[in-house]
Design a protein around this motif. Structure first.
Motif, mmCIF file in Angstrom:
data_model
loop_
_atom_site.group_PDB
_atom_site.id
_atom_site.type_symbol
_atom_site.label_atom_id
_atom_site.label_comp_id
_atom_site.label_asym_id
_atom_site.label_seq_id
_atom_site.Cartn_x
_atom_site.Cartn_y
_atom_site.Cartn_z
ATOM 1 N N THR A 1 0.812 -1.058 0.101
ATOM 2 C CA THR A 1 -0.061 -0.082 -0.086
ATOM 3 C C THR A 1 0.679 1.210 -0.205
ATOM 4 O O THR A 1 0.393 2.277 -0.116
ATOM 5 C CB THR A 1 -0.844 -0.083 1.288
ATOM 6 N N ARG A 2 2.084 1.223 0.466
ATOM 7 C CA ARG A 2 2.989 2.474 0.333
ATOM 8 C C ARG A 2 4.348 1.960 -0.392
ATOM 9 O O ARG A 2 4.920 0.918 -0.257
ATOM 10 C CB ARG A 2 3.096 3.017 1.450
ATOM 11 N N THR A 3 5.085 2.753 -0.736
ATOM 12 C CA THR A 3 6.421 2.789 -1.411
ATOM 13 C C THR A 3 7.542 3.884 -0.922
ATOM 14 O O THR A 3 7.109 4.710 -0.820
ATOM 15 C CB THR A 3 6.353 2.619 -2.877
ATOM 16 N N VAL A 4 8.509 3.203 -0.899
ATOM 17 C CA VAL A 4 9.710 4.061 -0.451
ATOM 18 C C VAL A 4 10.898 3.773 -1.328
ATOM 19 O O VAL A 4 11.522 2.345 -1.454
ATOM 20 C CB VAL A 4 10.261 3.838 1.004
ATOM 21 N N LYS A 5 11.528 4.608 -1.954
ATOM 22 C CA LYS A 5 12.775 4.569 -2.879
ATOM 23 C C LYS A 5 13.893 4.360 -1.941
ATOM 24 O O LYS A 5 14.201 5.435 -1.135
ATOM 25 C CB LYS A 5 12.763 5.773 -3.837
ATOM 26 N N THR A 6 14.692 3.219 -2.130
ATOM 27 C CA THR A 6 15.899 3.207 -1.332
ATOM 28 C C THR A 6 17.072 2.575 -2.262
ATOM 29 O O THR A 6 16.729 2.362 -3.381
ATOM 30 C CB THR A 6 15.563 2.535 -0.092
ATOM 31 N N THR A 7 18.173 1.918 -1.684
ATOM 32 C CA THR A 7 19.270 1.253 -2.295
ATOM 33 C C THR A 7 19.455 0.050 -1.682
ATOM 34 O O THR A 7 19.389 -0.103 -0.574
ATOM 35 C CB THR A 7 20.465 2.419 -2.366
ATOM 36 N N GLY B 1 1.922 -1.101 5.694
ATOM 37 C CA GLY B 1 2.457 -0.420 7.114
ATOM 38 C C GLY B 1 4.044 -0.566 7.281
ATOM 39 O O GLY B 1 4.577 -0.122 6.131
ATOM 40 N N ASP B 2 3.993 -1.430 8.133
ATOM 41 C CA ASP B 2 5.801 -1.444 8.524
ATOM 42 C C ASP B 2 6.188 -2.803 7.989
ATOM 43 O O ASP B 2 7.486 -3.365 8.116
ATOM 44 C CB ASP B 2 6.084 -1.599 9.769
#
Lengths: 935, 69
Positions: free
Chosen positions: A238-244, A260-261
């Motif tokens: 339901t959510r997204t975070v751009k990372t490496t 969620g988490d």
């Protein structure tokens, strides 16, 4: 299909320098480069033509028949994905005729497709479902009766994804992704007509097949036929975070997709500069270690290493470390303590550790795990080019015409870059592999090296000198480049022209036929663009630094520096090896590779840090071990590195660590080193970190936290707290402040900030006023040091040689599914592919020892012995055996020696004389290792 | 012998520069050691070279003298 899909333009972009043309699509005028498909042009104009088999990461295929359009003056209804635009063309994407055709096609698809859309796992993420709505289906004339594919068995053999053929529409996207993107060609469409179906290898399960589980097929699938198991079990994120990614030095960008988490899946980012939408089995799937039950979340202390751990709060642990360190310094001197930084931590986390050592400990006893991998790269490239870093970006390989891979195994160690390289090789670039072992690149689907030079371990410098000898003596030097850009050429040319460096002489040393050496040299030197890529098979030798300089000589002599498609490119092992070196982790260098003896540089740091900095180099890791044994070094802080497993000559390392008064380990797990520690400080996984990683192409990428630290403290805060407790004021509110300080102090990072990284996505240093958006290619006009410097590279054979007692040479490497010491990947389902380290041995060597495939064998060197299972392998030349080092029980480093590179002390992992005997004995080291493993 | 690496490493460094005239080789090796070695490693080298006496490679002895520790 990803959670927040980028706008998919349907087909790849053509060459951007192609001449423009203008056409009209649904009355909209659009100008595109020649070679653009009608589908892509339409998408660029905001008109998304329905499609199923097309996606902009794959070449057009034209099979699904949904993207049909009408072209005024043209015949029929061509597929827009395979129809190139023409100047003045008028296209209609919505006519009664094409609408009706699309409905009919969709009707046929759905007549052989499950009707469980409401409960199907990708609901909300299924292109077929979405298109059925878009196209509209007034009638469903065909029922589900009759012959169909709805009862085919599901293949759930792979631990990370499931293939459900009942949902497959045979669009071939998975097959094409496996070939075009990954380059493995493990998938195919088996059968013809109605019997067509996706098949892994020759009808095997995905797990048994040649599939490397990169997940490109899963990402490409427009339905739920290929689906992540996590999505099947938990539903869509339901959510997204751009990372490496936190694995290898490729440093892939990902969108971490969560509920969620809870992390549901890692989706490679199409805009990521390093990976451009691709990933490997580790980065995409093997993240489960971050929440593994072995993860330690609380600080712990103990007086003696035989005591049980006592869980304490952070303040207690920090004060314990600070007081102990201060006591050691009071009793044994300022130089009696030190720290080791990690390439698995962020730039900011590394920076504060070296600052803690230099400012709070008051010495330069800081080193990093790059000591045991790429320290010769830093030395060799600094001496020749003036900068301790690779010269290119990864994209550069797409313009290489001759590729020389030396001592690297990209398909296993750097798989996403390997896919880029394989694509270029399929396009026609020529390949030279210099490696004792026949790695996959030598011959794999649609790829065959022009030359494989299987040199004897330890003879790299003889080989590179022979290659350079051919270049110089056969008139292949780029004189214009050398005259304009380099210095010290004449002396070097005289040295290298000597007959002792001829391929005919090198043949005796390396075991490689002279004519192959000559042919490989000619191929590289005469190519329009020649590129060198190398790995630890270059650096982890007693002449690792010499070899790096030898490759730099070769590149300069042939003019293969300073533009796309060329260069000298280290493939870094861990994701932040480059960054940890950049951040001043070496005992002789401050951040930005500036020597501690430089008064002007020190003054800048001293002014900002408010303290004096020692002007002499500190201890390197091997020196720390030696000094621990002589009693002058007694306290060590280890950040995220398992030196007890990763460093050579294990018994020496253990004896050293056991002699310390204080060993502090900061890590995710109670690793082998922690077994000998007095304080354990829990670290954070990459999912909790906030900072930056710098990959092998000098690309600085943001690492964004997708969840709060499970330990209650960010890892960058720990050294700050220790420094503070030792009386040195060191604190930050936010890791961006650390990067701002780095930028203030480091000229090559002057333009770097979290804000700029967020705006640009990533930058490659140098990033400063001259290059505000970074520097993809280095040494374009001038070398960093001004003139490129040729260095004489005398071949000095290693003292580690095969003898009657130890007649075989052991060399080491990595495997695709595992990563370094295995602390992360051993705690994931990746163990299904590689459950133990094995010894590869040539059939003749096995036969003369009575060894059969699968036998347990004892490997004995002059430093120790260990037991592995033997696999008879034709990858190995006679006289050379090979193993990996992913499992502590294997004890690969029990047998490696303390030989090291003359310039940097990088261990000579790649050359160990051994004997291999069938069967096992009970050996002290084995007992000790087994006992530790059992604990 | 705990301090053995210092002497061995000095010999290894010297081996890379044997192609140079002796004076230049000594300067190059000494400079390398100044740039990369912790002072206690240099002290160990001095101790080992001194105790080795005539058995020490003459050029390594000159490097030690050049370092002036």
């Amino acid at each position: 299909m990803t959670l927040y899909a980028d706008h998919d333009l349907g087909t790849p972009a053509p060459a951007q320098d192609a001449p423009p043309l203008t056409l009209e699509i649904d009355g909209v005028s659009v100008t595109v480069p020649q070679g653009t498909s009608v589908m892509r042009a339409a998408a660029l104009a905001g008109i998304d033509v329905p499609k199923l088999c097309a996606t902009d990461s794959l070449d057009a295929f034209g099979s699904c028949r949904l993207c049909l359009v009408e072209v005024e003056g043209g015949r029929g209804t061509p597929a827009s994905c395979t129809t190139p635009c023409a100047d003045g063309m008028k296209v209609n994407t919505r006519t009664d005729k094409v609408d009706k055709l699309r409905q009919s096609v969709m009707e046929l698809y759905l007549s052989d497709h499950p009707t469980d859309c409401q409960t199907c796992s990708p609901t909300g993420g299924c292109e077929l479902q979405d298109l059925a709505t878009t196209v509209g289906l007034p009638d469903m004339r065909y029922g589900l009766e009759g012959i169909n594919h709805l009862n085919l068995p599901v293949d759930d053999s792979n631990p990370y994804f499931t293939f459900d053929p009942t949902s497959c529409i045979s669009c071939s996207r998975c097959v094409r992704a496996c070939g075009e993107i990954q380059g493995t060609f493990a998938l195919t469409i088996e059968g013809r007509g109605f019997d067509s179906k996706v098949s892994a290898s020759a009808g095997e399960t995905f797990l048994e097949s040649e599939c490397v589980s990169c997940g490109a097929c899963v990402a490409a699938c427009p339905t739920s036929a290929l689906q992540e198991n996590s999505v099947i079990e938990l539903g869509l994120p339901t959510r997204t975070v751009k990372t490496t990614c936190a694995y290898c030095g490729v440093g892939c960008s990902f969108n971490a997709e969560l509920q969620g988490d809870e992390l549901i899946r890692m989706v490679p980012d199409k805009t990521g500069g390093a990976n451009e939408g691709h990933a490997c089995v580790k980065g995409r799937f093997a993240y489960g270690y971050a929440s593994h039950e072995d993860r330690q979340l609380n600080p712990m202390i103990r007086e003696r290493i035989t005591d049980d751990w006592q869980v304490v709060d952070w303040d207690t642990a920090i004060n314990y470390v600070a007081q102990k360190m201060k006591t050691i310094q009071t009793e044994h001197g300022v130089g009696a303590i030190g720290g080791i930084t990690s390439s698995r931590t962020t730039n900011e986390e590394v920076y504060v550790v070296q600052k803690m050592v230099r400012a709070a400990f008051g010495n330069n006893n800081v080193d990093t795990c790059a000591r045991v991998c790429h320290s010769p790269t830093g030395y060799g490239l600094k001496q020749t080019f003036g900068e301790s870093a690779g010269t290119q970006d990864f994209r550069s390989v797409a313009k290489a015409d001759a590729i020389v891979v030396i001592g690297a195994n990209p398909t296993d160690g750097h798989p996403v870059f390997a896919s880029r390289m394989k694509r270029r090789l399929r396009e026609g670039a020529q390949l030279v592999v210099i490696d004792p072992r026949r790695i996959d690149l030598v011959r794999s689907p649609h790829i065959e090296a022009a030359y494989h030079l299987p040199l004897a371990p330890g003879t790299n410098v003889a080989m590179v000198n022979a290659l350079a000898h051919v270049v110089v003596t056969e008139g292949l030097v780029d004189r214009a480049f050398v005259d304009a850009r380099c210095e010290d050429f004449d002396g070097w040319a005289e040295f290298i022209s000597s007959p002792e460096h001829s391929p005919e002489v090198a043949q005796e040393v390396t075991g490689v036929p002279a004519e192959d050496i000559r042919a490989a040299a000619r191929l590289y030197a005469t190519a329009e663009n020649g590129a060198i890529y190398y790995g630890l098979g270059v650096t982890e030798h007693s002449q690792g630094s010499t070899m790096v300089m030898g490759m730099a000589n070769l590149a300069m002599a042939t003019g293969n520096i300073g533009r796309e498609g060329v260069g000298v490119n280290p493939l870094r092992g861990q994701n932040n090896v480059q960054g940890s070196c950049d951040m001043g982790s070496f005992p002789h260098e401050l951040p930005g590779y500036r020597h501690v003896s430089d008064d002007a540089v020190r003054e800048v740091f001293e002014k900002l840090w408010g303290t004096r900095i020692t002007p002499t180099p500190g201890l390197r890791i091997p020196n720390m071990f030696d000094s621990a044994l002589d009693g002058s070094f007694r306290g060590l802080y280890v950040q995220g590195e398992d030196i007890a497993q990763s460093d050579p000559n294990t018994s020496h390392v253990y004896a050293s660590l056991k002699s310390l008064d204080l060993l502090v380990v900061q890590d995710l797990f109670l690793n082998e080193t922690a077994q000998l520690a007095h304080v354990f400080l829990p670290g954070t996984s990459f999912l909790e970190k906030d900072g930056t990683f710098t990959n092998a192409e000098r690309r600085i990428n943001r690492v964004r936290p997708v969840m709060a630290p499970a330990t209650g403290k960010h890892e960058w805060q720990i050294p700050c707290d220790i420094a503070q407790a030792m009386g040195y004021d060191m604190s930050y509110d936010d890791p961006s402040q650390i990067m701002d300080e780095i930028a203030t102090l480091t000229p090559t990072f002057k333009g770097v900030s979290f804000a700029r990284l967020d705006a640009l996505g990533s930058v490659q240093w140098p990033c400063n006023d001259e290059a505000p958006e970074g520097t993809p290619t280095m040494h374009v006009e001038d070398f960093t040091r001004g003139k490129g410097r040729f260095m004489v590279t005398t071949f000095v054979p290693t003292t580690e040689r095969a003898t009657r007692k130890f007649p075989l040479i052991l060399t080491t490497g990595r495997i695709l599914s595992q990563y370094n010491v295995g602390a992360q990947t051993r705690r994931t389902p990746n163990v299904m592919w590689h459950a133990e380290d094995i010894l590869e041995i040539h059939a003749s060597d096995a036969e003369m020892r009575g060894i059969h495939d699968g036998d347990e064998v004892t490997i004995t060197s002059r430093t120790g012995e260990t037991v592995l299972r033997a696999v008879i392998s034709d990858r190995m030349p006679p006289g050379v055996v090979y193993t990996t080092f992913h499992y502590p029980l294997s004890g690969a480093n029990v047998v490696t020696t303390d030989n090291s590179d003359w310039a940097t002390n990088c261990p000579e992992y790649k050359v160990t004389a051994v004997q291999v005997t069938v069967g096992t004995g009970l050996h002290d080291t084995d007992v000790e290792l087994a006992a530790r493993a059992a604990r | 012998m705990i301090t053995a690496p210092a002497l061995r490493l000095a010999g290894d460094i010297l081996a890379q520069f044997r192609h140079l005239p002796d004076d230049q080789a000594v300067d190059t090796v000494a400079n390398h050691i100044r740039m990369f070695w912790d002072p206690r490693m240099r002290a160990q080298l001095l101790e080992l070279a001194t105790s080795a006496g005539a058995d020490c490679d003459p050029l390594v002895s000159r490097v030690v003298t050049s370092l002036g520790d």
